[in-house]
Design a protein around this motif. Structure first.
Motif, PDB file in Angstrom:
ATOM      1  N   GLY A   1       0.811  -1.212   0.000  1.00 29.30           N
ATOM      2  CA  GLY A   1       0.000   0.000   0.000  1.00 29.30           C
ATOM      3  C   GLY A   1       0.842   1.258   0.000  1.00 29.30           C
ATOM      4  N   VAL A   2       1.850   1.294   0.848  1.00 28.64           N
ATOM      5  CA  VAL A   2       2.704   2.482   0.940  1.00 28.64           C
ATOM      6  C   VAL A   2       3.452   2.701  -0.367  1.00 28.64           C
ATOM      7  CG1 VAL A   2       4.781   3.404   2.055  1.00 28.64           C
ATOM      8  CG2 VAL A   2       2.945   2.466   3.445  1.00 28.64           C
ATOM      9  N   ILE A   3       4.013   1.643  -0.923  1.00 22.69           N
ATOM     10  CA  ILE A   3       4.772   1.792  -2.168  1.00 22.69           C
ATOM     11  C   ILE A   3       3.848   2.191  -3.316  1.00 22.69           C
ATOM     12  CG2 ILE A   3       6.073   0.500  -3.911  1.00 22.69           C
ATOM     13  CD1 ILE A   3       7.549  -0.845  -1.596  1.00 22.69           C
ATOM     14  N   THR A   4       2.671   1.600  -3.381  1.00 26.06           N
ATOM     15  CA  THR A   4       1.729   1.967  -4.442  1.00 26.06           C
ATOM     16  C   THR A   4       1.318   3.431  -4.308  1.00 26.06           C
ATOM     17  OG1 THR A   4       0.953  -0.309  -4.571  1.00 26.06           O
ATOM     18  CG2 THR A   4      -0.467   1.371  -5.524  1.00 26.06           C
ATOM     19  N   GLU A   5       1.089   3.893  -3.083  1.00 27.65           N
ATOM     20  CA  GLU A   5       0.753   5.302  -2.864  1.00 27.65           C
ATOM     21  C   GLU A   5       1.889   6.216  -3.305  1.00 27.65           C
ATOM     22  OE1 GLU A   5      -0.343   5.871   1.217  1.00 27.65           O
ATOM     23  OE2 GLU A   5      -2.139   4.634   1.036  1.00 27.65           O
ATOM     24  N   GLN A   6       3.115   5.822  -3.031  1.00 28.51           N
ATOM     25  CA  GLN A   6       4.263   6.631  -3.443  1.00 28.51           C
ATOM     26  C   GLN A   6       4.358   6.707  -4.966  1.00 28.51           C
ATOM     27  OE1 GLN A   6       7.502   4.669  -1.441  1.00 28.51           O
ATOM     28  NE2 GLN A   6       7.216   5.844   0.439  1.00 28.51           N
ATOM     29  N   ILE A   7       4.091   5.599  -5.638  1.00 31.74           N
ATOM     30  CA  ILE A   7       4.116   5.579  -7.101  1.00 31.74           C
ATOM     31  C   ILE A   7       3.022   6.495  -7.642  1.00 31.74           C
ATOM     32  CG2 ILE A   7       3.722   4.141  -9.143  1.00 31.74           C
ATOM     33  CD1 ILE A   7       5.016   1.809  -7.530  1.00 31.74           C
ATOM     34  N   GLU A   8       1.830   6.393  -7.079  1.00 30.31           N
ATOM     35  CA  GLU A   8       0.719   7.228  -7.532  1.00 30.31           C
ATOM     36  C   GLU A   8       1.021   8.713  -7.323  1.00 30.31           C
ATOM     37  OE1 GLU A   8      -2.883   3.994  -6.871  1.00 30.31           O
ATOM     38  OE2 GLU A   8      -2.529   5.520  -5.332  1.00 30.31           O
ATOM     39  N   ALA A   9       1.646   9.049  -6.201  1.00 32.50           N
ATOM     40  CA  ALA A   9       2.002  10.441  -5.939  1.00 32.50           C
ATOM     41  C   ALA A   9       3.089  10.919  -6.899  1.00 32.50           C
ATOM     42  CB  ALA A   9       2.469  10.603  -4.495  1.00 32.50           C
ATOM     43  N   ARG A  10       4.024  10.058  -7.187  1.00 37.55           N
ATOM     44  CA  ARG A  10       5.138  10.424  -8.088  1.00 37.55           C
ATOM     45  C   ARG A  10       4.644  10.722  -9.501  1.00 37.55           C
ATOM     46  NH1 ARG A  10       8.308  11.599 -11.310  1.00 37.55           N
ATOM     47  NH2 ARG A  10      10.419  10.906 -11.669  1.00 37.55           N
ATOM     48  N   PHE A  11       3.693   9.929  -9.991  1.00 32.80           N
ATOM     49  CA  PHE A  11       3.220  10.085 -11.365  1.00 32.80           C
ATOM     50  C   PHE A  11       1.875  10.814 -11.447  1.00 32.80           C
ATOM     51  CE2 PHE A  11       6.319   6.690 -11.644  1.00 32.80           C
ATOM     52  CZ  PHE A  11       7.059   7.112 -12.731  1.00 32.80           C
ATOM     53  N   ASP A  12       1.325  11.171 -10.299  1.00 32.10           N
ATOM     54  CA  ASP A  12       0.069  11.917 -10.223  1.00 32.10           C
ATOM     55  C   ASP A  12      -1.064  11.226 -10.989  1.00 32.10           C
ATOM     56  OD1 ASP A  12      -1.473  14.000  -9.249  1.00 32.10           O
ATOM     57  OD2 ASP A  12      -1.139  15.240 -11.030  1.00 32.10           O
ATOM     58  N   MET A  13      -1.170   9.919 -10.806  1.00 30.81           N
ATOM     59  CA  MET A  13      -2.267   9.133 -11.390  1.00 30.81           C
ATOM     60  C   MET A  13      -2.380   7.833 -10.615  1.00 30.81           C
ATOM     61  SD  MET A  13      -0.570   7.597 -14.934  1.00 30.81           S
ATOM     62  CE  MET A  13      -0.225   9.144 -15.665  1.00 30.81           C
ATOM     63  N   SER A  14      -3.490   7.146 -10.776  1.00 41.04           N
ATOM     64  CA  SER A  14      -3.656   5.868 -10.085  1.00 41.04           C
ATOM     65  C   SER A  14      -2.682   4.846 -10.676  1.00 41.04           C
ATOM     66  CB  SER A  14      -5.090   5.359 -10.227  1.00 41.04           C
ATOM     67  OG  SER A  14      -5.312   4.872 -11.539  1.00 41.04           O
ATOM     68  N   PHE A  15      -2.376   3.839  -9.891  1.00 44.60           N
ATOM     69  CA  PHE A  15      -1.439   2.827 -10.380  1.00 44.60           C
ATOM     70  C   PHE A  15      -2.016   2.100 -11.592  1.00 44.60           C
ATOM     71  CE2 PHE A  15       0.754  -1.243 -10.484  1.00 44.60           C
ATOM     72  CZ  PHE A  15       2.060  -0.786 -10.537  1.00 44.60           C
ATOM     73  N   PHE A  16      -3.322   1.868 -11.569  1.00 39.81           N
ATOM     74  CA  PHE A  16      -3.976   1.213 -12.706  1.00 39.81           C
ATOM     75  C   PHE A  16      -3.801   2.039 -13.975  1.00 39.81           C
ATOM     76  CE2 PHE A  16      -7.769   0.412 -15.333  1.00 39.81           C
ATOM     77  CZ  PHE A  16      -7.544  -0.925 -15.623  1.00 39.81           C
TER      78      PHE A  16
END
Length: 155
Positions: free
Chosen positions: A10-25
């Motif tokens: 969850g934490v890593i996915t949230e960081q990815i989403e914040a980095r790219f400003d979009m949902s992981f999907f």
């Protein structure tokens, strides 16, 4: 309190989403549609997939170990110890992959600035034009060596 398993993913996915400003999907779809458009995003999605696979292996190993521990009171036998070692190995694999994703997400991570970053960029761009070592046969002298005279074996 969050479960440790959900916490890592969850934490890593949230960081990815914040980095790219979009949902992981959405990021996965974008990378699938154009894998060469953003090398960083492609690498992160790839390693996140490896992290998710190792997480599933860990969950399975932990489930097997819990089942054995619940059915076996007292001292652990060799198969139970093997399962415990399998859990430890799965944790190490998962944590290693999580560290790779964290490194990919951090623009100031060691190796991403200075000379090391320049070398990495050249390698990932395929800057090398030829092989690192000579691959052609060495040049031979223009004159042939003098034939050996005499009898017997030459040493």
């Amino acid at each position: 309190m969050l479960d440790a398993i959900d916490d890592v993913m969850g934490v890593i996915t949230e960081q990815i989403e914040a980095r790219f400003d979009m949902s992981f999907f959405e990021l996965q779809r974008a990378v699938t549609a154009a894998p060469y458009a953003n090398r960083e995003a492609t690498d992160i999605v790839h390693w996140h997939g490896l992290l998710a696979e190792s997480q599933k292996v860990l969950e399975s190993a932990e489930g097997d170990l819990v089942a054995v521990l619940e059915s076996q009171p007292g001292e652990l036998d060799d198969p139970a110890m093997e399962m415990a070692h399998r859990v430890n190995a799965a944790v190490a694999a998962r944590d290693g992959r999580a560290m790779v994703v964290q490194w990919l997400l951090d623009p100031a991570a060691p190796g991403k600035q200075g000379l090391a970053a320049e070398r990495l960029a050249r390698l990932s761009r395929g800057a090398r034009q030829g092989p690192a070592v000579q691959t052609s046969a060495p040049l031979r002298p223009a004159t042939a060596p003098e034939p050996a005279t005499g009898r017997g074996a030459l040493r």
